[in-house]
Each structure stands twice: as structure tokens, then as C-alpha cells.
Scaffold this motif. Structure first.
Motif, PDB file in Angstrom:
ATOM      1  N   ILE A 160       0.836  -1.202   0.000  1.00 59.73           N
ATOM      2  CA  ILE A 160       0.000   0.000   0.000  1.00 59.73           C
ATOM      3  C   ILE A 160       0.870   1.252   0.000  1.00 59.73           C
ATOM      4  O   ILE A 160       0.493   2.282  -0.561  1.00 59.73           O
ATOM      5  N   GLU A 161       2.049   1.139   0.591  1.00 56.32           N
ATOM      6  CA  GLU A 161       2.987   2.273   0.619  1.00 56.32           C
ATOM      7  C   GLU A 161       3.317   2.732  -0.797  1.00 56.32           C
ATOM      8  O   GLU A 161       3.395   3.945  -1.054  1.00 56.32           O
ATOM      9  N   ILE A 162       3.460   1.830  -1.713  1.00 58.40           N
ATOM     10  CA  ILE A 162       3.767   2.204  -3.094  1.00 58.40           C
ATOM     11  C   ILE A 162       2.600   2.972  -3.701  1.00 58.40           C
ATOM     12  O   ILE A 162       2.789   3.971  -4.394  1.00 58.40           O
ATOM     13  N   ALA A 163       1.382   2.528  -3.419  1.00 55.91           N
ATOM     14  CA  ALA A 163       0.211   3.226  -3.953  1.00 55.91           C
ATOM     15  C   ALA A 163       0.074   4.625  -3.358  1.00 55.91           C
ATOM     16  O   ALA A 163      -0.415   5.542  -4.022  1.00 55.91           O
ATOM     17  N   ILE A 164       0.513   4.808  -2.117  1.00 57.04           N
ATOM     18  CA  ILE A 164       0.443   6.139  -1.512  1.00 57.04           C
ATOM     19  C   ILE A 164       1.527   7.049  -2.084  1.00 57.04           C
ATOM     20  O   ILE A 164       1.318   8.253  -2.258  1.00 57.04           O
ATOM     21  N   LEU A 165       2.679   6.494  -2.411  1.00 60.11           N
ATOM     22  CA  LEU A 165       3.775   7.312  -2.936  1.00 60.11           C
ATOM     23  C   LEU A 165       3.642   7.617  -4.429  1.00 60.11           C
ATOM     24  O   LEU A 165       4.374   8.465  -4.946  1.00 60.11           O
ATOM     25  N   MET A 166       2.743   6.956  -5.120  1.00 56.32           N
ATOM     26  CA  MET A 166       2.614   7.161  -6.573  1.00 56.32           C
ATOM     27  C   MET A 166       2.263   8.594  -6.976  1.00 56.32           C
ATOM     28  O   MET A 166       2.820   9.103  -7.937  1.00 56.32           O
ATOM     29  N   PRO A 167       1.349   9.299  -6.293  1.00 53.69           N
ATOM     30  CA  PRO A 167       1.001  10.653  -6.753  1.00 53.69           C
ATOM     31  C   PRO A 167       2.015  11.734  -6.391  1.00 53.69           C
ATOM     32  O   PRO A 167       1.862  12.879  -6.794  1.00 53.69           O
ATOM     33  N   ILE A 168       3.073  11.390  -5.678  1.00 54.79           N
ATOM     34  CA  ILE A 168       4.029  12.413  -5.233  1.00 54.79           C
ATOM     35  C   ILE A 168       4.739  13.095  -6.403  1.00 54.79           C
ATOM     36  O   ILE A 168       4.919  14.313  -6.353  1.00 54.79           O
ATOM     37  N   PRO A 169       5.150  12.418  -7.467  1.00 56.88           N
ATOM     38  CA  PRO A 169       5.768  13.158  -8.581  1.00 56.88           C
ATOM     39  C   PRO A 169       4.831  14.191  -9.216  1.00 56.88           C
ATOM     40  O   PRO A 169       5.284  15.259  -9.642  1.00 56.88           O
ATOM     41  N   ILE A 170       3.537  13.907  -9.238  1.00 58.56           N
ATOM     42  CA  ILE A 170       2.594  14.890  -9.774  1.00 58.56           C
ATOM     43  C   ILE A 170       2.445  16.057  -8.806  1.00 58.56           C
ATOM     44  O   ILE A 170       2.332  17.210  -9.218  1.00 58.56           O
ATOM     45  N   MET A 171       2.474  15.753  -7.497  1.00 53.22           N
ATOM     46  CA  MET A 171       2.414  16.833  -6.508  1.00 53.22           C
ATOM     47  C   MET A 171       3.632  17.739  -6.598  1.00 53.22           C
ATOM     48  O   MET A 171       3.547  18.933  -6.310  1.00 53.22           O
ATOM     49  N   MET A 172       4.771  17.196  -7.004  1.00 52.58           N
ATOM     50  CA  MET A 172       5.992  17.991  -7.093  1.00 52.58           C
ATOM     51  C   MET A 172       5.907  19.052  -8.184  1.00 52.58           C
ATOM     52  O   MET A 172       6.652  20.028  -8.155  1.00 52.58           O
ATOM     53  N   LEU A 173       5.008  18.867  -9.143  1.00 55.22           N
ATOM     54  CA  LEU A 173       4.830  19.888 -10.174  1.00 55.22           C
ATOM     55  C   LEU A 173       4.222  21.161  -9.599  1.00 55.22           C
ATOM     56  O   LEU A 173       4.465  22.252 -10.106  1.00 55.22           O
ATOM     57  N   TYR A 174       3.418  21.020  -8.543  1.00 55.54           N
ATOM     58  CA  TYR A 174       2.713  22.171  -7.985  1.00 55.54           C
ATOM     59  C   TYR A 174       3.479  22.813  -6.830  1.00 55.54           C
ATOM     60  O   TYR A 174       3.655  24.016  -6.792  1.00 55.54           O
ATOM     61  N   ASP A 175       3.904  22.012  -5.866  1.00 53.62           N
ATOM     62  CA  ASP A 175       4.625  22.545  -4.714  1.00 53.62           C
ATOM     63  C   ASP A 175       5.672  21.527  -4.307  1.00 53.62           C
ATOM     64  O   ASP A 175       5.371  20.543  -3.637  1.00 53.62           O
ATOM     65  N   ILE A 176       6.907  21.785  -4.691  1.00 53.98           N
ATOM     66  CA  ILE A 176       7.964  20.799  -4.474  1.00 53.98           C
ATOM     67  C   ILE A 176       8.331  20.680  -3.001  1.00 53.98           C
ATOM     68  O   ILE A 176       8.629  19.588  -2.517  1.00 53.98           O
ATOM     69  N   THR A 177       8.271  21.784  -2.255  1.00 55.12           N
ATOM     70  CA  THR A 177       8.658  21.732  -0.844  1.00 55.12           C
ATOM     71  C   THR A 177       7.654  20.926  -0.026  1.00 55.12           C
ATOM     72  O   THR A 177       8.041  20.054   0.760  1.00 55.12           O
ATOM     73  N   LEU A 178       6.377  21.213  -0.217  1.00 51.69           N
ATOM     74  CA  LEU A 178       5.345  20.493   0.530  1.00 51.69           C
ATOM     75  C   LEU A 178       5.336  19.014   0.177  1.00 51.69           C
ATOM     76  O   LEU A 178       5.244  18.156   1.059  1.00 51.69           O
TER      77      LEU A 178
END
Length: 116
Positions: A69-87
């Protein structure tokens, strides 16, 4: 209204024809007592009592599910980095720290040791 009705009729016709085609082309299943039983591994589920279940195997399966499940939770992080890399970096880092602490806790309590 007429075009919607025609589309509905066409859709239902295609659905019905595909269902009928799948029934005609499907492989006929032989009705076998073992194949129709809920357990296909050769055990008789009616006469045997419950076999003791290994708690180590259960814990290992739960740990696998958690890390899967950890992998499924970490999957959207690269897309989040497009908007706010620090957060997104802080969220990812805190999640991985919590996960690593959990791994060390399980390791310390010998939950990952299969030999015990």
C-alpha cells in the motif's frame, strides 16, 4: 429524442450480441465435484477441522500488504511535485520516516524473522 433512442437500441444490440457471442465461444466447463467445491486444493472442507494457521505467515502477509500500500500512496508524489515541491518533499519524507520506523520496530520485535 429519436437519435438518443437509436443510440440506445444500437448499444443494447451490440451488448446483447457480444454476450451471446461470448456464450457460444466460451469453453464448456465440466462439472466436477472438486472444481465446484469452495476449496480446490484437494482438502475436504466438510470433514476436516480447521488446521492451525501459522501466525508468522499471517504477520508476514500483513507486513507485505502494508508495504504494498505504501507504493500506492507514494505514486502521486511526482505529480504533486509539479505544484509545490517543498510540501510534497516534506510529505514524502515524513511518510518514509514513519514507514522506516515501523520497519525497524518490526525488525526489533523479530516479526521479520521466519526461523522463530
Amino acid at each position: 429524442m429519436k437519435s438518443i433512442l437509436m443510440m440506445l437500441i444500437l448499444t443494447l444490440t451490440i451488448m446483447f450480441s457480444l454476450i451471446m457471442l461470448s456464450f457460444m465461444l466460451s469453453k464448456k466447463i465440466k462439472f466436477d465435484k472438486e472444481k465446484n467445491s469452495p476449496i480446490e486444493c484437494g482438502m475436504n472442507p466438510i470433514n476436516l477441522m480447521r488446521i492451525p494457521f501459522s501466525m508468522q505467515f499471517f504477520l508476514l502477509a500483513i507486513i507485505f500488504i502494508i508495504f504494498d500500500i505504501e507504493i500506492a500512496i507514494l505514486m502521486p508524489i511526482p505529480i504533486m511535485m509539479l505544484y509545490d515541491i517543498t510540501l510534497s518533499f516534506l510529505i514524502m519524507l515524513s511518510f518514509l520516516i514513519i514507514l522506516t520506523l515501523g520497519l525497524f520496530y518490526e525488525w526489533h520485535n523479530n516479526a521479520l524473522n521466519w526461523a522463530i
